[in-house]
Write an enzyme that holds these catalytic residues in place. Structure first.
Site, PDB file in Angstrom:
ATOM      1  N   SER A 102       0.884  -1.378   0.025  1.00  0.00           N
ATOM      2  CA  SER A 102       0.090   0.020   0.062  1.00  0.00           C
ATOM      3  C   SER A 102       0.832   1.339  -0.067  1.00  0.00           C
ATOM      4  CB  SER A 102      -0.933  -0.070   1.200  1.00  0.00           C
ATOM      5  OG  SER A 102      -2.093   0.955   1.083  1.00  0.00           O
ATOM      6  N   ASP A 241      -2.516   6.423  -3.464  1.00  0.00           N
ATOM      7  CA  ASP A 241      -1.341   5.726  -2.875  1.00  0.00           C
ATOM      8  C   ASP A 241      -0.682   4.577  -3.724  1.00  0.00           C
ATOM      9  OD1 ASP A 241      -3.099   3.907  -2.573  1.00  0.00           O
ATOM     10  OD2 ASP A 241      -2.476   3.437  -0.342  1.00  0.00           O
ATOM     11  N   ASP A 243      -0.995   1.365  -3.849  1.00  0.00           N
ATOM     12  CA  ASP A 243      -1.787   0.431  -4.670  1.00  0.00           C
ATOM     13  C   ASP A 243      -3.211   0.870  -5.214  1.00  0.00           C
ATOM     14  OD1 ASP A 243      -2.759   0.589  -2.165  1.00  0.00           O
ATOM     15  OD2 ASP A 243      -3.584  -1.455  -2.146  1.00  0.00           O
ATOM     16  N   ASP A 245      -5.829   2.291  -3.656  1.00  0.00           N
ATOM     17  CA  ASP A 245      -7.132   2.226  -2.963  1.00  0.00           C
ATOM     18  C   ASP A 245      -7.292   3.374  -2.131  1.00  0.00           C
ATOM     19  OD1 ASP A 245      -5.290   1.579  -1.081  1.00  0.00           O
ATOM     20  OD2 ASP A 245      -6.075  -0.213  -0.219  1.00  0.00           O
TER      21      ASP A 245
END
Length: 444
Positions: A102, A241, A243, A245
């Site tokens: 993440s 960010d 990834d 999400d």
């Protein structure tokens, strides 16, 4: 029962150190694959990743794990986490895997698992997988080993899906948008989707080299985006960010807008259009008291969940709500997705900008947040929150803030940190209480 490997968002850690080793990735693949071998159909897992250098190693290890227990693997390459959830569902897969840490730096990596419905796994599923990791699953005979293949159009499928969440009657013609993709998983899909909807797109954080994900860019470091939005005279800035999400927005004046403001905007817009289900928004204990007061003043409730988007989603599903998220920018819109989706959330914000014609600085300032302060204290072991000195400091702070604010102290689910947050109408008192508790934790 306490989970040994899984935290609040999958398994995460420093790469090439336990638990984030290639060996562990293989064991997770074997255990998760064996756990989802249900029925007599040909079983399939979708594996995506972000742009970390270690992603190749972890992906290869997981492929060997899944195929060794008889599960076929579909590789989709670097795509956002919500794309993996979407593709797992649309491809009728038994399981989806996202290899990502993440918003963490490149030295870390992680494994997020999604079930066939596209939702993150339950605590019960994770406990069963952990048991399989420790005892080792049964490997299949040579003729039953799974196959692996890569599909090349995964990003195009996700772009098409994301665009479908934007109102058909609108376009982004005439809008100038700066998008920061954190040198991460959305470096191709986010600029493409915005451009295809008609926007003039200025892209930053779109040159991943395996080592620069989240480095001085993205939703956790929006300074470069703030500067670029002002320099370009853009209408708005969007920061994702690693990834993708998570979403943070910057208005045309360069001011950062957090997830609380974005949730308020989306929820009240949906409420006006009769789209908000459950009459409330689900947020966490970390969301500002100003959000709660603003929503209530407009006839919308606020339901609080534990920190972590998985717990927000559990509460949303339990109560039938369709808008939820975290102050940090995880925004979950279950009419469109089964997990947080930064691009889809951004498109809802952009739709409201188009609909109202208001500048971002006016539209996105939904309420005045109460003074809030969060500090993290790193600890080396033990249970500092069980220490009598820490308990006394917390009790004293709660007594002083009673009726004038909130106090939230918790252990991080992903790092060895104690997070101390206080908010209230008196900023000096808030700072005093946070410092008092942090010192007690350090002493413990």
């Amino acid at each position: 029962m306490t989970r040994k490997f899984f935290g609040t968002d999958g398994i995460r850690g420093r790469t090439n150190e336990a638990p984030m080793t290639a060996e562990m990735a293989q064991r997770v693949g074997q255990a998760a694959g064996a756990h989802f071998l249900r029925g007599d159909h040909r079983h399939r897992v979708v594996i995506g990743k972000d742009t970390r250098l270690s992603g190749y190693m972890m992906e290869s290890a997981m492929i060997s794990g899944f195929t060794s227990v008889g599960m076929d693997v579909v590789m989709v390459g670097p795509v956002p986490t919500p794309a993996v959830a979407m593709l797992a569902r649309s491809m009728r897969a038994d399981l989806g895997v996202m290899i990502s840490a993440s918003h963490n730096p490149y030295i870390d990596n992680g494994i997020k698992l999604f079930g066939p419905d596209g939702y993150k796994l339950s605590d019960e599923d994770e406990l069963e997988i952990e048991a399989l990791i420790e005892r080792g699953p049964k490997l299949v005979p040579p003729a039953e080993i799974g196959r692996a293949r890569k599909i090349e159009d995964a990003r195009g499928r996700y772009i098409h899906f994301a665009k479908s969440t934007f109102p058909e009657e609108h376009s982004l013609d005439g809008m100038k948008i700066v998008v920061d993709c954190a040198n991460g998983a959305a470096y191709q899909v986010a600029p493409s989707a915005l451009w295809e909807l008609g926007a003039e797109v200025v892209s930053i954080g779109v040159s991943p080299n395996g080592l620069n994900i989240n480095e001085g860019c993205g939703s956790t470091a929006p300074q470069a985006l703030q500067q670029r939005v002002v320099e370009e005279g853009a209408d708005i800035g969007i920061a994702l960010d690693g990834d993708a999400d998570r979403l943070i927005v910057v208005d045309e004046k360069g001011k950062v807008v957090d997830g609380d403001q974005l949730m308020a905007l989306i929820a009240l817009s949906w409420a006006r259009r009769g789209l908000l289900r459950g009459g409330a928004v689900v947020a966490t204990v970390m969301s500002n008291l100003g959000l709660e007061r603003h929503l209530e003043a407009n006839g919308v409730g606020l339901v609080r969940a534990k920190v972590g988007d998985r717990y927000v989603l559990e509460e949303m599903r339990r109560g039938g709500y369709n808008v939820g998220g975290e102050q940090s920018g995880h925004i979950i819109l279950t009419d469109h997705a089964t997990t947080g989706d930064g691009l889809v959330a951004a498109l809802q914000v952009l739709a409201e900008l188009v609909e109202t014609g208001k500048p971002a600085s006016e539209l996105l300032h939904q309420f005045d947040p109460l003074p809030q302060l969060l500090k993290n204290v790193r600890f080396g072991g033990g249970q500092p929150l069980e220490n009598i000195g820490v308990k006394d400091a917390i009790a004293d702070a709660e007594a002083q803030l009673a009726g004038k604010g909130r106090l939230v102290i918790r252990k991080s689910g992903t790092e060895p940190l104690i997070r101390v947050m206080a908010e209230g109408e008196d900023p000096a008192l808030v700072e005093q209480m946070v410092d008092q508790i942090c010192e007690a934790v350090k002493a413990a």
